[in-house]
Scaffold this motif. Structure first.
Motif, PDB file in Angstrom:
ATOM      1  N   GLY A  21     -10.230  -0.340  12.278  1.00  0.00           N
ATOM      2  CA  GLY A  21     -10.879   0.920  12.636  1.00  0.00           C
ATOM      3  C   GLY A  21     -10.633   1.246  14.097  1.00  0.00           C
ATOM      4  N   LYS A  22     -11.265   2.321  14.561  1.00  0.00           N
ATOM      5  CA  LYS A  22     -11.081   2.735  15.953  1.00  0.00           C
ATOM      6  C   LYS A  22     -12.082   2.010  16.842  1.00  0.00           C
ATOM      7  CE  LYS A  22      -8.992   7.164  15.068  1.00  0.00           C
ATOM      8  NZ  LYS A  22      -9.048   8.601  15.260  1.00  0.00           N
ATOM      9  N   VAL A  23     -11.512   1.265  17.780  1.00  0.00           N
ATOM     10  CA  VAL A  23     -12.304   0.463  18.711  1.00  0.00           C
ATOM     11  C   VAL A  23     -11.704   0.641  20.095  1.00  0.00           C
ATOM     12  CG1 VAL A  23     -13.076  -1.864  19.306  1.00  0.00           C
ATOM     13  CG2 VAL A  23     -12.831  -1.221  16.900  1.00  0.00           C
ATOM     14  N   TRP A  24     -12.570   0.903  21.069  1.00  0.00           N
ATOM     15  CA  TRP A  24     -12.136   1.071  22.451  1.00  0.00           C
ATOM     16  C   TRP A  24     -12.813   0.021  23.312  1.00  0.00           C
ATOM     17  CZ3 TRP A  24      -8.486   4.593  23.937  1.00  0.00           C
ATOM     18  CH2 TRP A  24      -8.119   5.520  22.965  1.00  0.00           C
ATOM     19  N   GLY A  25     -12.100  -0.469  24.304  1.00  0.00           N
ATOM     20  CA  GLY A  25     -12.669  -1.483  25.174  1.00  0.00           C
ATOM     21  C   GLY A  25     -12.428  -1.193  26.636  1.00  0.00           C
ATOM     22  N   ASP A  26     -13.406  -1.530  27.438  1.00  0.00           N
ATOM     23  CA  ASP A  26     -13.289  -1.468  28.892  1.00  0.00           C
ATOM     24  C   ASP A  26     -13.498  -2.868  29.434  1.00  0.00           C
ATOM     25  OD1 ASP A  26     -12.914   1.297  29.074  1.00  0.00           O
ATOM     26  OD2 ASP A  26     -15.060   1.694  29.168  1.00  0.00           O
ATOM     27  N   GLY A  27     -12.454  -3.415  30.021  1.00  0.00           N
ATOM     28  CA  GLY A  27     -12.570  -4.723  30.639  1.00  0.00           C
ATOM     29  C   GLY A  27     -13.438  -4.637  31.889  1.00  0.00           C
ATOM     30  N   ILE A  28     -14.382  -5.549  32.011  1.00  0.00           N
ATOM     31  CA  ILE A  28     -15.271  -5.562  33.164  1.00  0.00           C
ATOM     32  C   ILE A  28     -14.900  -6.703  34.098  1.00  0.00           C
ATOM     33  CG2 ILE A  28     -17.668  -5.886  33.904  1.00  0.00           C
ATOM     34  CD1 ILE A  28     -18.509  -4.556  31.265  1.00  0.00           C
ATOM     35  N   LEU A  29     -14.689  -7.893  33.513  1.00  0.00           N
ATOM     36  CA  LEU A  29     -14.410  -9.075  34.328  1.00  0.00           C
ATOM     37  C   LEU A  29     -13.642 -10.079  33.490  1.00  0.00           C
ATOM     38  CD1 LEU A  29     -15.038 -10.806  36.930  1.00  0.00           C
ATOM     39  CD2 LEU A  29     -17.040 -11.637  35.691  1.00  0.00           C
ATOM     40  N   SER A  30     -12.646 -10.701  34.106  1.00  0.00           N
ATOM     41  CA  SER A  30     -11.930 -11.773  33.433  1.00  0.00           C
ATOM     42  C   SER A  30     -11.615 -12.852  34.461  1.00  0.00           C
ATOM     43  CB  SER A  30     -10.647 -11.252  32.794  1.00  0.00           C
ATOM     44  OG  SER A  30     -10.004 -12.284  32.090  1.00  0.00           O
ATOM     45  N   THR A  31     -12.198 -14.024  34.246  1.00  0.00           N
ATOM     46  CA  THR A  31     -11.908 -15.190  35.082  1.00  0.00           C
ATOM     47  C   THR A  31     -11.326 -16.245  34.153  1.00  0.00           C
ATOM     48  OG1 THR A  31     -14.017 -16.313  34.774  1.00  0.00           O
ATOM     49  CG2 THR A  31     -13.923 -14.642  36.509  1.00  0.00           C
ATOM     50  N   GLY A  32     -11.125 -17.436  34.645  1.00  0.00           N
ATOM     51  CA  GLY A  32     -10.593 -18.491  33.795  1.00  0.00           C
ATOM     52  C   GLY A  32     -11.519 -18.890  32.668  1.00  0.00           C
ATOM     53  N   ASN A  33     -12.830 -18.699  32.850  1.00  0.00           N
ATOM     54  CA  ASN A  33     -13.790 -19.189  31.864  1.00  0.00           C
ATOM     55  C   ASN A  33     -14.668 -18.118  31.228  1.00  0.00           C
ATOM     56  OD1 ASN A  33     -13.057 -21.911  32.187  1.00  0.00           O
ATOM     57  ND2 ASN A  33     -14.305 -22.050  34.025  1.00  0.00           N
ATOM     58  N   VAL A  34     -14.697 -16.927  31.801  1.00  0.00           N
ATOM     59  CA  VAL A  34     -15.581 -15.871  31.310  1.00  0.00           C
ATOM     60  C   VAL A  34     -14.809 -14.563  31.221  1.00  0.00           C
ATOM     61  CG1 VAL A  34     -17.685 -14.542  31.757  1.00  0.00           C
ATOM     62  CG2 VAL A  34     -17.593 -16.956  32.393  1.00  0.00           C
ATOM     63  N   THR A  35     -14.977 -13.879  30.078  1.00  0.00           N
ATOM     64  CA  THR A  35     -14.418 -12.542  29.909  1.00  0.00           C
ATOM     65  C   THR A  35     -15.560 -11.623  29.496  1.00  0.00           C
ATOM     66  OG1 THR A  35     -12.312 -13.465  29.188  1.00  0.00           O
ATOM     67  CG2 THR A  35     -12.709 -11.154  28.675  1.00  0.00           C
ATOM     68  N   VAL A  36     -15.673 -10.487  30.181  1.00  0.00           N
ATOM     69  CA  VAL A  36     -16.728  -9.521  29.887  1.00  0.00           C
ATOM     70  C   VAL A  36     -16.076  -8.177  29.580  1.00  0.00           C
ATOM     71  CG1 VAL A  36     -18.830  -8.405  30.722  1.00  0.00           C
ATOM     72  CG2 VAL A  36     -18.271 -10.743  31.479  1.00  0.00           C
ATOM     73  N   ASN A  37     -16.429  -7.613  28.425  1.00  0.00           N
ATOM     74  CA  ASN A  37     -15.897  -6.322  27.994  1.00  0.00           C
ATOM     75  C   ASN A  37     -17.009  -5.466  27.422  1.00  0.00           C
ATOM     76  OD1 ASN A  37     -12.741  -6.398  27.922  1.00  0.00           O
ATOM     77  ND2 ASN A  37     -13.375  -8.380  27.109  1.00  0.00           N
ATOM     78  N   ASP A  38     -16.958  -4.152  27.684  1.00  0.00           N
ATOM     79  CA  ASP A  38     -17.734  -3.192  26.910  1.00  0.00           C
ATOM     80  C   ASP A  38     -16.838  -2.769  25.762  1.00  0.00           C
ATOM     81  OD1 ASP A  38     -20.076  -3.172  28.367  1.00  0.00           O
ATOM     82  OD2 ASP A  38     -19.511  -1.451  29.591  1.00  0.00           O
ATOM     83  N   VAL A  39     -17.371  -2.828  24.528  1.00  0.00           N
ATOM     84  CA  VAL A  39     -16.568  -2.519  23.345  1.00  0.00           C
ATOM     85  C   VAL A  39     -17.299  -1.455  22.535  1.00  0.00           C
ATOM     86  CG1 VAL A  39     -15.378  -3.461  21.329  1.00  0.00           C
ATOM     87  CG2 VAL A  39     -15.722  -4.903  23.351  1.00  0.00           C
ATOM     88  N   TYR A  40     -16.588  -0.363  22.223  1.00  0.00           N
ATOM     89  CA  TYR A  40     -17.129   0.778  21.497  1.00  0.00           C
ATOM     90  C   TYR A  40     -16.527   0.807  20.102  1.00  0.00           C
ATOM     91  CZ  TYR A  40     -17.810   2.222  26.359  1.00  0.00           C
ATOM     92  OH  TYR A  40     -18.147   2.268  27.693  1.00  0.00           O
ATOM     93  N   PHE A  41     -17.360   0.710  19.076  1.00  0.00           N
ATOM     94  CA  PHE A  41     -16.923   0.710  17.685  1.00  0.00           C
ATOM     95  C   PHE A  41     -17.323   2.024  17.025  1.00  0.00           C
ATOM     96  CE2 PHE A  41     -17.801  -3.682  18.799  1.00  0.00           C
ATOM     97  CZ  PHE A  41     -16.796  -4.409  18.181  1.00  0.00           C
ATOM     98  N   GLU A  42     -16.386   2.664  16.326  1.00  0.00           N
ATOM     99  CA  GLU A  42     -16.779   3.799  15.497  1.00  0.00           C
ATOM    100  C   GLU A  42     -17.457   3.245  14.243  1.00  0.00           C
ATOM    101  OE1 GLU A  42     -13.425   6.090  14.132  1.00  0.00           O
ATOM    102  OE2 GLU A  42     -12.813   4.561  12.732  1.00  0.00           O
ATOM    103  N   PRO A  43     -18.166   4.091  13.481  1.00  0.00           N
ATOM    104  CA  PRO A  43     -18.783   3.587  12.250  1.00  0.00           C
ATOM    105  C   PRO A  43     -17.751   2.873  11.366  1.00  0.00           C
ATOM    106  CG  PRO A  43     -19.605   5.772  12.723  1.00  0.00           C
ATOM    107  CD  PRO A  43     -18.483   5.506  13.706  1.00  0.00           C
ATOM    108  N   GLY A  44     -18.103   1.685  10.921  1.00  0.00           N
ATOM    109  CA  GLY A  44     -17.240   0.893  10.046  1.00  0.00           C
ATOM    110  C   GLY A  44     -16.178   0.070  10.749  1.00  0.00           C
ATOM    111  N   ALA A  45     -15.954   0.298  12.034  1.00  0.00           N
ATOM    112  CA  ALA A  45     -14.953  -0.485  12.768  1.00  0.00           C
ATOM    113  C   ALA A  45     -15.518  -1.864  13.076  1.00  0.00           C
ATOM    114  CB  ALA A  45     -14.558   0.229  14.055  1.00  0.00           C
ATOM    115  N   ARG A  46     -14.620  -2.853  13.181  1.00  0.00           N
ATOM    116  CA  ARG A  46     -15.073  -4.228  13.382  1.00  0.00           C
ATOM    117  C   ARG A  46     -13.966  -5.097  13.954  1.00  0.00           C
ATOM    118  NH1 ARG A  46     -14.230  -2.267   8.125  1.00  0.00           N
ATOM    119  NH2 ARG A  46     -12.871  -3.564   6.860  1.00  0.00           N
TER     120      ARG A  46
END
Length: 128
Positions: A21-46
């Motif tokens: 499905g349609k999914v959009w992501g905004d990377g916030i932070l990526s280090t060697g041990n932690v990754t943080v993303n905002d992820v937007y899912f349309e209905p039914g996307a997974r």
């Protein structure tokens, strides 16, 4: 100490390789041990089925959706909910059939992506 400046002019990414499905992501932070993303899912996307070396924390910011593990446990989630998935637990998450969902995903160490979630598995989650 470090300041991470929003999206810093980067466009949102259309996530396709490990999602249905349609999914959009905004990377916030990526280090060697932690990754943080905002992820937007349309209905039914997974997401695809996947697991995290040291676990994952999901902060549901908007809308409603599901978090499902390989054992068949189904969590219906909505804005304000927080879900911790322990290390190594195979799972997926995504928007409900009638709602967008935005979550902040905090992934600890390596993520191993597996196969897509079938339409049947998705529909079964909605009946639990």
């Amino acid at each position: 100490m470090e300041v991470v400046r929003g999206r810093a002019g980067k466009p949102s990414e259309n996530r396709t390789a490990t999602f249905t499905g349609k999914v959009w992501g905004d990377g916030i932070l990526s280090t060697g041990n932690v990754t943080v993303n905002d992820v937007y899912f349309e209905p039914g996307a997974r997401t695809n089925w996947h697991k995290h070396e040291e676990g994952q924390l999901l902060l549901i910011q908007h809308g409603a959706g599901y978090v499902v593990n390989e054992a068949g446990d189904v969590l219906a989630v909505r804005a304000g909910d927080k879900v911790f998935i322990p290390a190594g637990e195979v799972h997926w998450h995504g928007g409900a059939p009638d709602s967008y969902m935005l979550h902040t995903a905090i992934s600890l160490k390596k993520t191993e992506w597996l196969h897509p979630v079938s339409d049947d598995d998705y529909e079964k989650a909605g009946k639990e």
